[in-house]
Motif scaffolding. Structure first.
Motif, PDB file in Angstrom:
ATOM      1  N   VAL A 630       0.827  -1.103   0.005  1.00 55.40           N
ATOM      2  CA  VAL A 630       0.087   0.012   0.025  1.00 55.40           C
ATOM      3  C   VAL A 630       0.919   1.311   0.126  1.00 55.40           C
ATOM      4  O   VAL A 630       1.856   1.483   0.843  1.00 55.40           O
ATOM      5  N   ARG A 631       0.345   2.239  -0.952  1.00 57.42           N
ATOM      6  CA  ARG A 631       1.325   3.417  -0.771  1.00 57.42           C
ATOM      7  C   ARG A 631       0.296   4.521  -1.053  1.00 57.42           C
ATOM      8  O   ARG A 631      -0.683   4.401  -1.492  1.00 57.42           O
ATOM      9  N   GLN A 634      -3.095   5.578  -3.752  1.00 60.66           N
ATOM     10  CA  GLN A 634      -3.567   4.274  -4.203  1.00 60.66           C
ATOM     11  C   GLN A 634      -5.294   4.479  -4.015  1.00 60.66           C
ATOM     12  O   GLN A 634      -5.655   4.721  -2.941  1.00 60.66           O
ATOM     13  N   ARG A 635      -6.338   3.699  -4.715  1.00 63.56           N
ATOM     14  CA  ARG A 635      -7.402   3.467  -4.284  1.00 63.56           C
ATOM     15  C   ARG A 635      -7.594   2.138  -3.626  1.00 63.56           C
ATOM     16  O   ARG A 635      -7.309   1.042  -4.158  1.00 63.56           O
ATOM     17  N   VAL A 636      -8.139   2.209  -2.553  1.00 61.84           N
ATOM     18  CA  VAL A 636      -8.418   0.650  -1.710  1.00 61.84           C
ATOM     19  C   VAL A 636      -9.756   0.565  -1.173  1.00 61.84           C
ATOM     20  O   VAL A 636     -10.591   1.561  -1.355  1.00 61.84           O
ATOM     21  N   LYS A 644     -14.922   2.056  -0.119  1.00 64.58           N
ATOM     22  CA  LYS A 644     -13.753   2.331  -0.897  1.00 64.58           C
ATOM     23  C   LYS A 644     -13.220   3.702  -0.505  1.00 64.58           C
ATOM     24  O   LYS A 644     -13.958   4.474  -0.212  1.00 64.58           O
ATOM     25  N   ASP A 646      -9.328   6.532  -0.483  1.00 62.94           N
ATOM     26  CA  ASP A 646      -8.047   6.883  -1.171  1.00 62.94           C
ATOM     27  C   ASP A 646      -7.195   6.830   0.038  1.00 62.94           C
ATOM     28  O   ASP A 646      -7.409   7.453   1.051  1.00 62.94           O
ATOM     29  N   VAL A 675      -6.038  -3.201  -2.460  1.00 62.37           N
ATOM     30  CA  VAL A 675      -5.927  -2.215  -3.514  1.00 62.37           C
ATOM     31  C   VAL A 675      -6.632  -2.263  -4.801  1.00 62.37           C
ATOM     32  O   VAL A 675      -6.838  -3.662  -5.256  1.00 62.37           O
ATOM     33  N   GLY A 677      -6.907   0.211  -7.333  1.00 63.59           N
ATOM     34  CA  GLY A 677      -6.631   1.265  -8.390  1.00 63.59           C
ATOM     35  C   GLY A 677      -5.876   2.157  -7.972  1.00 63.59           C
ATOM     36  O   GLY A 677      -5.492   2.329  -6.874  1.00 63.59           O
ATOM     37  N   GLU A 678      -5.747   3.172  -8.738  1.00 64.33           N
ATOM     38  CA  GLU A 678      -4.718   4.552  -8.575  1.00 64.33           C
ATOM     39  C   GLU A 678      -5.719   5.692  -8.356  1.00 64.33           C
ATOM     40  O   GLU A 678      -6.563   5.724  -9.391  1.00 64.33           O
TER      41      GLU A 678
END
Length: 776
Positions: A630-631, A634-636, A644, A646, A675, A677-678
């Motif tokens: 995870v960074r 990222q969309r989580v 959902k 960010d 995760v 997406g971005e």
């Protein structure tokens, strides 16, 4: 029970109304003789039976009572050895059939419902079908003795018809042959004789007996000699026929006499059932509620006098706990006497096993005696005579009053000097309360208001009066004494101020303070009643919502279990097909194992792995798959919330991350993140994006909008949330009057995209917002 109390409280009116609801004469007779029960247990049993009758009336209707009538005189005459007429025999047969139909109706209703007391009422009825059949073998449904009632009667009636046919044939022949001697070609009856109207000048041409002469003397009525003998034979037959009919009816009377006791018992049960269902019909007409009988405690909620329509102002009354004496004050025509009569009449009705015209279930104290002194002060008699009649009735009460008595006194102490009257009223009330009786008294005396304040066993009440409109409101205010309102009314009517000021100067300062205090008590009572009504409405809404949520939860649980069972079945089918295919493959591999080099233990291991994949009733929770690193940016998806968001920040050790979920930011364990997406560079924290769809906010504000506009926006917003994959949103509707809030919540409960909804927490708007869980 004191008959004067029944008359004064208009109990006869209730008797008459119930009698109108009865369907038979025996039921009306029971209603006309209705009286309060002497024992509380009997009254409670009757209330329970009436409750069954009301439920049966609403579910399947009332039993049939057609044909049932009072035939006691005819049956008792037969029992004494007398006979019956054909009409009485027919009515007896109809009554027996009607009573049987009534009993069968109740028994069938008992099989389909819960009516044990009504079924027990008709259980002792005897089966009189055989007697009914015996009657029908003699008398038809028109009340005529049938030809086949006996061989002798059939023979006599056949001969009579034959002889009458011969007479008609002979007369027809004479009409043709003697036409020239007749005044007109008709047959005339003179008594029992068939005659020809012969002109007087030709009476010698027609042989026979002259039976009559016309008033003008121009016509003589001659019975032809050819039919005289035939007519005499017919009359002989009629005499024998009459004797045979009498014999048959006497036999029927003897058969009825044998079952007379059973018939009278059945008739008594039919009268009782008609009476009970007449009371049930009356209860439905007045929207009556079942009262609860108590030991000397009255709690009437929204009570109305049965004579008044449903628009009348209802009253709430309490008596017996903790006070035994209620003193009602108020203006003339304000409703004091009607309140007194309502308490008394509803007490008599409850003790008679009747439902009461109240807003909801009420308590009635069961009492042995009800004493009433309700007089008309607008009498043409002199005051001394009126006062004397009041005193005679009160003296009679004092001699007979007991702790289980209800005493109702109208205008106590009136008709004499106010000072002496109020002193006498206080002494009478002291005597009645010391005897343990429950007392309700109306008065105009101000001294009795103070008496109620000083006496711990007494309580004040008053009939409300609107000084602005100079009209009574007919509302009873418990715990508040009535004000005189004389000066206020005079001022409203235009009395000169100098006269009013002079009048106020003569009023004691303490009296002025008391009037002011009473005014404040009235205002406080009205405010408390308003708040109570609001609380009751809120409680009803909360209960309705709780019941609705419980139904939704039950339906959801049922659907979840059905889906789980179906999925389990489908999974087993898939695994079973895979096992069969694997067995086929393993058999083929074994046949070739020498060439392939596959070992048996490897085949067994493959089989075990296949069996382990089979679904069962209870499966261990799957281990969480390894998550990608995870960074920020990222969309989580937060797995525990199904929401959902960010990633805004990641801890140095990588074990936790700060996630922006709409307007809320929270710290989440990295193992609870997936995760997906971005994040797009332009995305705002409070806006979710999904696969290039348009922005969908986490909340929707519809405050100030109409219900129709708000519902339209909410519907489109939920569609967008489903497309965007948002599982939790907030609808902000505000508190206000609650109309928009209630409409929005009702709409959400039936929306197909909504899994559930509840009021928002303190940090999200409280009752002014609703949290919605969306099906994604």
């Amino acid at each position: 029970m004191d008959e004067r109390a029944l008359d004064a409280l208009e109990f006869e009116f209730v008797r008459g109304e119930i009698a109108k609801c009865a369907q038979t004469s025996v039921g009306r007779a029971r209603a006309s003789g209705m009286a309060p029960f002497a024992e509380r247990a009997d009254a409670e049993d009757e209330l329970a039976r009436l409750d069954e009758a009301v439920r049966m009336l609403y579910r399947v209707g009332a039993p049939p009572f057609a044909g049932i009538e009072s035939l006691e005189d005819a049956v008792k005459r037969a029992q004494r050895g007398g006979t019956l007429s054909a009409d009485e025999a027919n009515r007896l047969a109809r009554c027996i059939a009607g009573m049987r139909a009534m009993r069968q109706f109740v028994e069938r209703a008992q099989e389909a419902g819960d009516f044990p007391r009504l079924a027990g009422t008709v259980a002792p009825m005897a089966d009189l079908r055989r007697t009914e059949q015996e009657i029908r073998q003699v008398v038809d449904e028109e009340g005529q003795v049938i030809d086949h009632a006996s061989p002798a009667l059939l023979r006599l009636r056949d001969e009579k018809r034959r002889r009458e046919g011969e007479i008609r044939a002979a007369l027809d022949r004479l009409l043709r042959t003697q036409a020239k001697y007749l005044q007109e070609p008709v047959i005339a009856m003179r008594g029992e004789h068939y005659c020809l109207p012969v002109r007087v000048e030709h009476k010698g041409q027609v042989p026979g007996i002259v039976r009559d002469v016309s008033s003008s003397g121009s016509t003589v009525f001659i019975e032809p000699r050819a039919i005289v003998e035939l007519s005499e034979r017919v009359r002989e037959i009629e005499v024998m026929e009459e004797r045979e009919v009498e014999r048959l009816l006497y036999q029927l009377a003897a058969a009825v006499a044998q079952v007379a006791d059973d018939f009278l018992q059945n008739l008594g049960v039919a009268a009782e059932m008609d009476f009970v269902f007449a009371k049930a019909a009356y209860a439905r007409r007045i929207d009556g509620k079942r009262p609860q009988l108590t030991d000397g405690v009255w709690r009437l909620h929204g009570a109305r006098h049965p004579k008044l329509d449903r628009d009348a102002v209802p009253i709430d009354v309490e008596l017996g706990d903790p006070f035994r004496l209620l003193i009602i004050t108020g203006p003339n025509t304000g409703g004091k006497t009607v309140t007194l009569k309502t308490i008394g009449l509803l007490t008599l009705m409850a003790m008679s096993g009747l439902f009461l015209p109240t807003k909801r279930e009420s308590d009635i104290g069961f009492c042995r005696h009800v004493f009433v002194d309700i007089g008309d002060e607008q009498s043409i008699e002199q005051n001394l005579s009126t006062f004397s009649s009041h005193m005679r009735r009160i003296i009679h009460m004092l001699a007979r009053v007991t702790p289980d008595s209800l005493v109702l006194l109208d205008e106590l102490g009136a008709g004499t000097d106010p000072a002496e009257g109020s002193a006498l009223a206080v002494a009478i009330l002291d005597e009645l309360t010391s005897a343990g009786a429950r007392v309700v008294a109306t008065t105009h005396y101000a001294e009795l208001k103070g008496y109620a304040f000083r006496n711990p066993a007494a309580e004040n009440a008053s009939m409300e009066f609107d000084v602005e409109t100079l009209r009574p409101t007919y509302r009873l205010l418990m715990g508040v004494p009535g004000r005189s309102n004389a000066l206020a009314i005079a001022e409203r009517l235009g009395m000169p101020k100098k006269i009013l000021e002079r009048a106020r100067s003569h009023v004691a300062e303490s009296d002025i303070h008391v009037e002011e205090l009473i005014g404040k008590l009235e205002a406080a009572s009205r405010e408390a009643e308003r708040l109570r009504d609001e609380a009751e409405r809120a409680l009803r809404e909360a209960r309705d919502q709780a019941a609705d949520l419980a139904r939704q939860k039950a339906a959801w649980e049922h659907a979840k279990e059905s889906l789980r069972t179906e999925a389990l079945r489908e999974a087993r089918d898939v695994v079973e097909r895979a096992r069969r295919e694997a067995d086929d493959v393993i058999r083929e591999i074994r046949s070739l194992r020498d060439r392939t080099g596959v070992k048996d233990h490897e085949l067994v291991e493959l089989r075990k792995r296949l069996e382990a994949a089979e679904p069962g009733e209870k499966r261990a929770a799957p281990t969480r798959r390894a998550q990608a690193e995870v960074r920020p940016g990222q969309r989580v998806r937060v797995l525990s919330l199904g929401q959902k968001g960010d990633v805004v920040e990641v801890a140095q050790d990588g074990k936790a991350a700060v996630v922006q979920l709409g307007a809320m930011r929270m710290k989440v364990d990295a193992r609870d993140l997936e995760v997906v997406g971005e994040v797009q560079p332009t995305a705002a924290p409070s806006v979710a994006r999904f696969r290039g769809t348009k922005d969908v906010r986490m909340e929707l504000d519809v405050r100030g909008e109409t219900v129709d506009d708000a519902i339209s926006r909410i519907d489109k917003y939920l569609d967008d949330a489903v497309v965007a994959g948002i599982s939790r949103v907030v609808i902000i509707h505000g508190k206000g009057t609650g109309a928009l809030r209630n409409a929005v919540r009702r709409y959400l409960r039936q929306h197909p995209h909504v899994k559930s909804s509840e009021a928002a927490g303190p940090g999200e708007g409280g009752d002014g917002a609703t949290v919605v869980h969306v099906r994604t």
